[in-house]
Design an enzyme around this catalytic site. Structure first.
Site, PDB file in Angstrom:
ATOM      1  N   ASP A  71       0.818  -1.217   0.000  1.00 58.22           N
ATOM      2  CA  ASP A  71       0.000   0.000   0.000  1.00 58.22           C
ATOM      3  C   ASP A  71       0.854   1.270   0.000  1.00 58.22           C
ATOM      4  O   ASP A  71       2.054   1.244   0.303  1.00 58.22           O
ATOM      5  CB  ASP A  71      -0.892   0.034   1.245  1.00 58.22           C
ATOM      6  CG  ASP A  71      -2.004  -0.990   1.199  1.00 58.22           C
ATOM      7  OD1 ASP A  71      -2.004  -1.834   0.289  1.00 58.22           O
ATOM      8  OD2 ASP A  71      -2.879  -0.940   2.090  1.00 58.22           O
ATOM      9  N   HIS A 122       3.690  -2.242   3.011  1.00 61.31           N
ATOM     10  CA  HIS A 122       3.630  -0.898   2.434  1.00 61.31           C
ATOM     11  C   HIS A 122       4.883  -0.637   1.602  1.00 61.31           C
ATOM     12  O   HIS A 122       5.929  -1.246   1.838  1.00 61.31           O
ATOM     13  CB  HIS A 122       3.489   0.163   3.538  1.00 61.31           C
ATOM     14  CG  HIS A 122       2.199   0.049   4.302  1.00 61.31           C
ATOM     15  ND1 HIS A 122       2.014  -0.899   5.282  1.00 61.31           N
ATOM     16  CD2 HIS A 122       1.041   0.754   4.211  1.00 61.31           C
ATOM     17  CE1 HIS A 122       0.786  -0.778   5.770  1.00 61.31           C
ATOM     18  NE2 HIS A 122       0.184   0.216   5.138  1.00 61.31           N
TER      19      HIS A 122
END
Length: 421
Positions: A237, A382
């Site tokens: 992400d 992430h």
């Protein structure tokens, strides 16, 4: 006189032998057919078609398809027919469309086919015709401006005739196995922990995990995990940036593994070449909204703007519209689901949170995966600029998963949903 009698007997014997030889040498195509074969057109053409449909349905099949709703799998279909033209999520199942075959087939989370649909040979068949030749249905269901004529067959198979109210003609048929329609439910609880969270933050996270798990069970287009198979997906992400995201792309490429990047539209505009590189190396480029706002706190119009703006940013780089969204913070409710469904999106969250945003140390990130991994896990990491430890942890995660014989796949493969519209 005796000579005459002998001649007559010899002549009679010769005639009998000749007749026998003649009969044996008669070509097969000259032999008379059975009575039923002499008049194959005795039946009305529509009656003949409906009889064939019913005959096939009793075997769990449709005309011109070797697959059935009792023991065929979607993998068998793909092996024989290749990838479908599209896959849609409907009522907790997946429906694959093959336009050239004129077939749509439904399959459950285990890949078992439970519905075969076809519109072939249905021209001019009305509800009246159906009743005339097949008799009255066992049940007539009303749904979405359609009448569905249901004929119950052996082994709980249903033959359904779908008749729109507007036309009165049969639009398509469905051979349906309700026992296969819903595979055994397989929903994983969300794993992953951090010693950097306060008690209040940890309790709040645990409450959210329980609530979103229940929410996903009630909504067919919200996913926390894949099926109970030895496969997992790696997701990233908050990118793209120009340092960590490229490093992660290179690591995935080195290990010949495909990743799933949930990019922010605002960052896509700043780093288009990174996005293009990720896409060209076979990774999925997916939506994480434009500004990373809590979507549940926005109006429907603003949610739509967040999605469409990201969609346009990504499409301008890779030439495709995304079809998978990860809501920022996993923040999802009925309003968000309604808007995303209308725009053709699946919402994909996660079942393992590495918490690489909280506990920024490679060893802990690896442990959150290795100690918790299960079949079908979707792993959250992430790829924004401060995730140096995530990049360090990634090779160890990949190697550990491969040693445990997990296949690392993209979300399109894991969930049988389309990544792009």
């Amino acid at each position: 006189m005796l000579k005459v009698i002998k001649l007559l007997l010899m002549f009679s014997l010769l005639m009998i032998m000749t007749a026998c030889v003649s009969q044996k040498s008669l070509p097969i195509e000259k032999l008379p057919s059975k009575k039923n074969d002499l008049h194959p057109k005795d039946k009305e053409p529509i009656s003949f078609i409906l009889d064939r449909m019913m005959e096939k349905a009793r075997e769990g099949m449709i005309i011109d398809s070797s697959f059935n709703v009792m023991d065929s799998s979607f993998q068998q279909v793909k092996t024989k027919w290749g990838k479908p033209d599209q896959i849609d999520q409907v009522a907790g199942g997946s429906y694959a469309t093959y336009y050239e075959k004129n077939v749509v087939l439904g399959f459950n989370a285990d890949g078992e086919i439970y519905d075969l649909r076809s519109s072939k040979e249905l021209k001019d068949i009305t509800s009246k015709t159906v009743e005339q030749y097949l008799g009255p249905p066992d049940e007539i269901r009303e749904y979405n401006n359609e009448r569905i004529y249901v004929y119950g067959l052996k082994q709980n198979i249903e033959l359904k005739m779908i008749i729109p109210n507007a036309t009165k003609f049969v639009d398509h048929i469905s051979v349906y196995n309700p026992q296969r329609a819903i595979a055994e439910e397989y929903t994983l609880d969300i794993k992953g922990k951090s010693n950097q969270l306060s008690n209040q933050a940890w309790n709040s996270m645990q409450n959210w995990r329980k609530q979103i798990s229940l929410f996903s069970k009630e909504h067919g287009n919200v996913y926390l995990n894949g099926p109970n198979k030895k496969m997992v997906a790696l997701t990233f992400d908050d990118g793209p940036d120009n340092t960590i995201t490229p490093a992660i792309i290179d690591i995935l490429d080195d290990y010949n593994v495909k990743g799933n990047f949930f990019f922010l539209g605002s960052k896509v505009k700043l780093n288009p070449q990174v996005v293009k590189n990720a896409y060209n190396k076979g990774n999925l480029i997916l939506s994480h909204s434009y500004n990373h706002l809590e979507l549940t706190k926005l109006s429907k119009e603003d949610i739509q703007t967040e999605i469409e703006s990201t969609e346009k940013a990504i499409q301008s780089v890779i030439g495709k519209k995304t079809a998978i969204l990860r809501t920022p913070y996993g923040d999802t409710d009925e309003k968000v689901v309604t808007v995303t469904q209308k725009q053709g999106y699946s919402i994909v969250l996660w079942s393992i949170d590495t918490l690489d945003w909280s506990q920024k140390e490679a060893g802990h990130i690896v442990n959150n995966v290795v100690e918790n991994v299960r079949n079908g896990d979707i792993i959250l990491m992430h790829s924004d600029s401060d995730k140096i430890e995530t990049a360090k942890a990634l090779p160890l995660i990949i190697e550990s998963l491969q040693k445990m014989n997990y296949e690392i796949v993209d979300l399109e493969t894991l969930l049988n949903v389309k990544a792009y519209q």
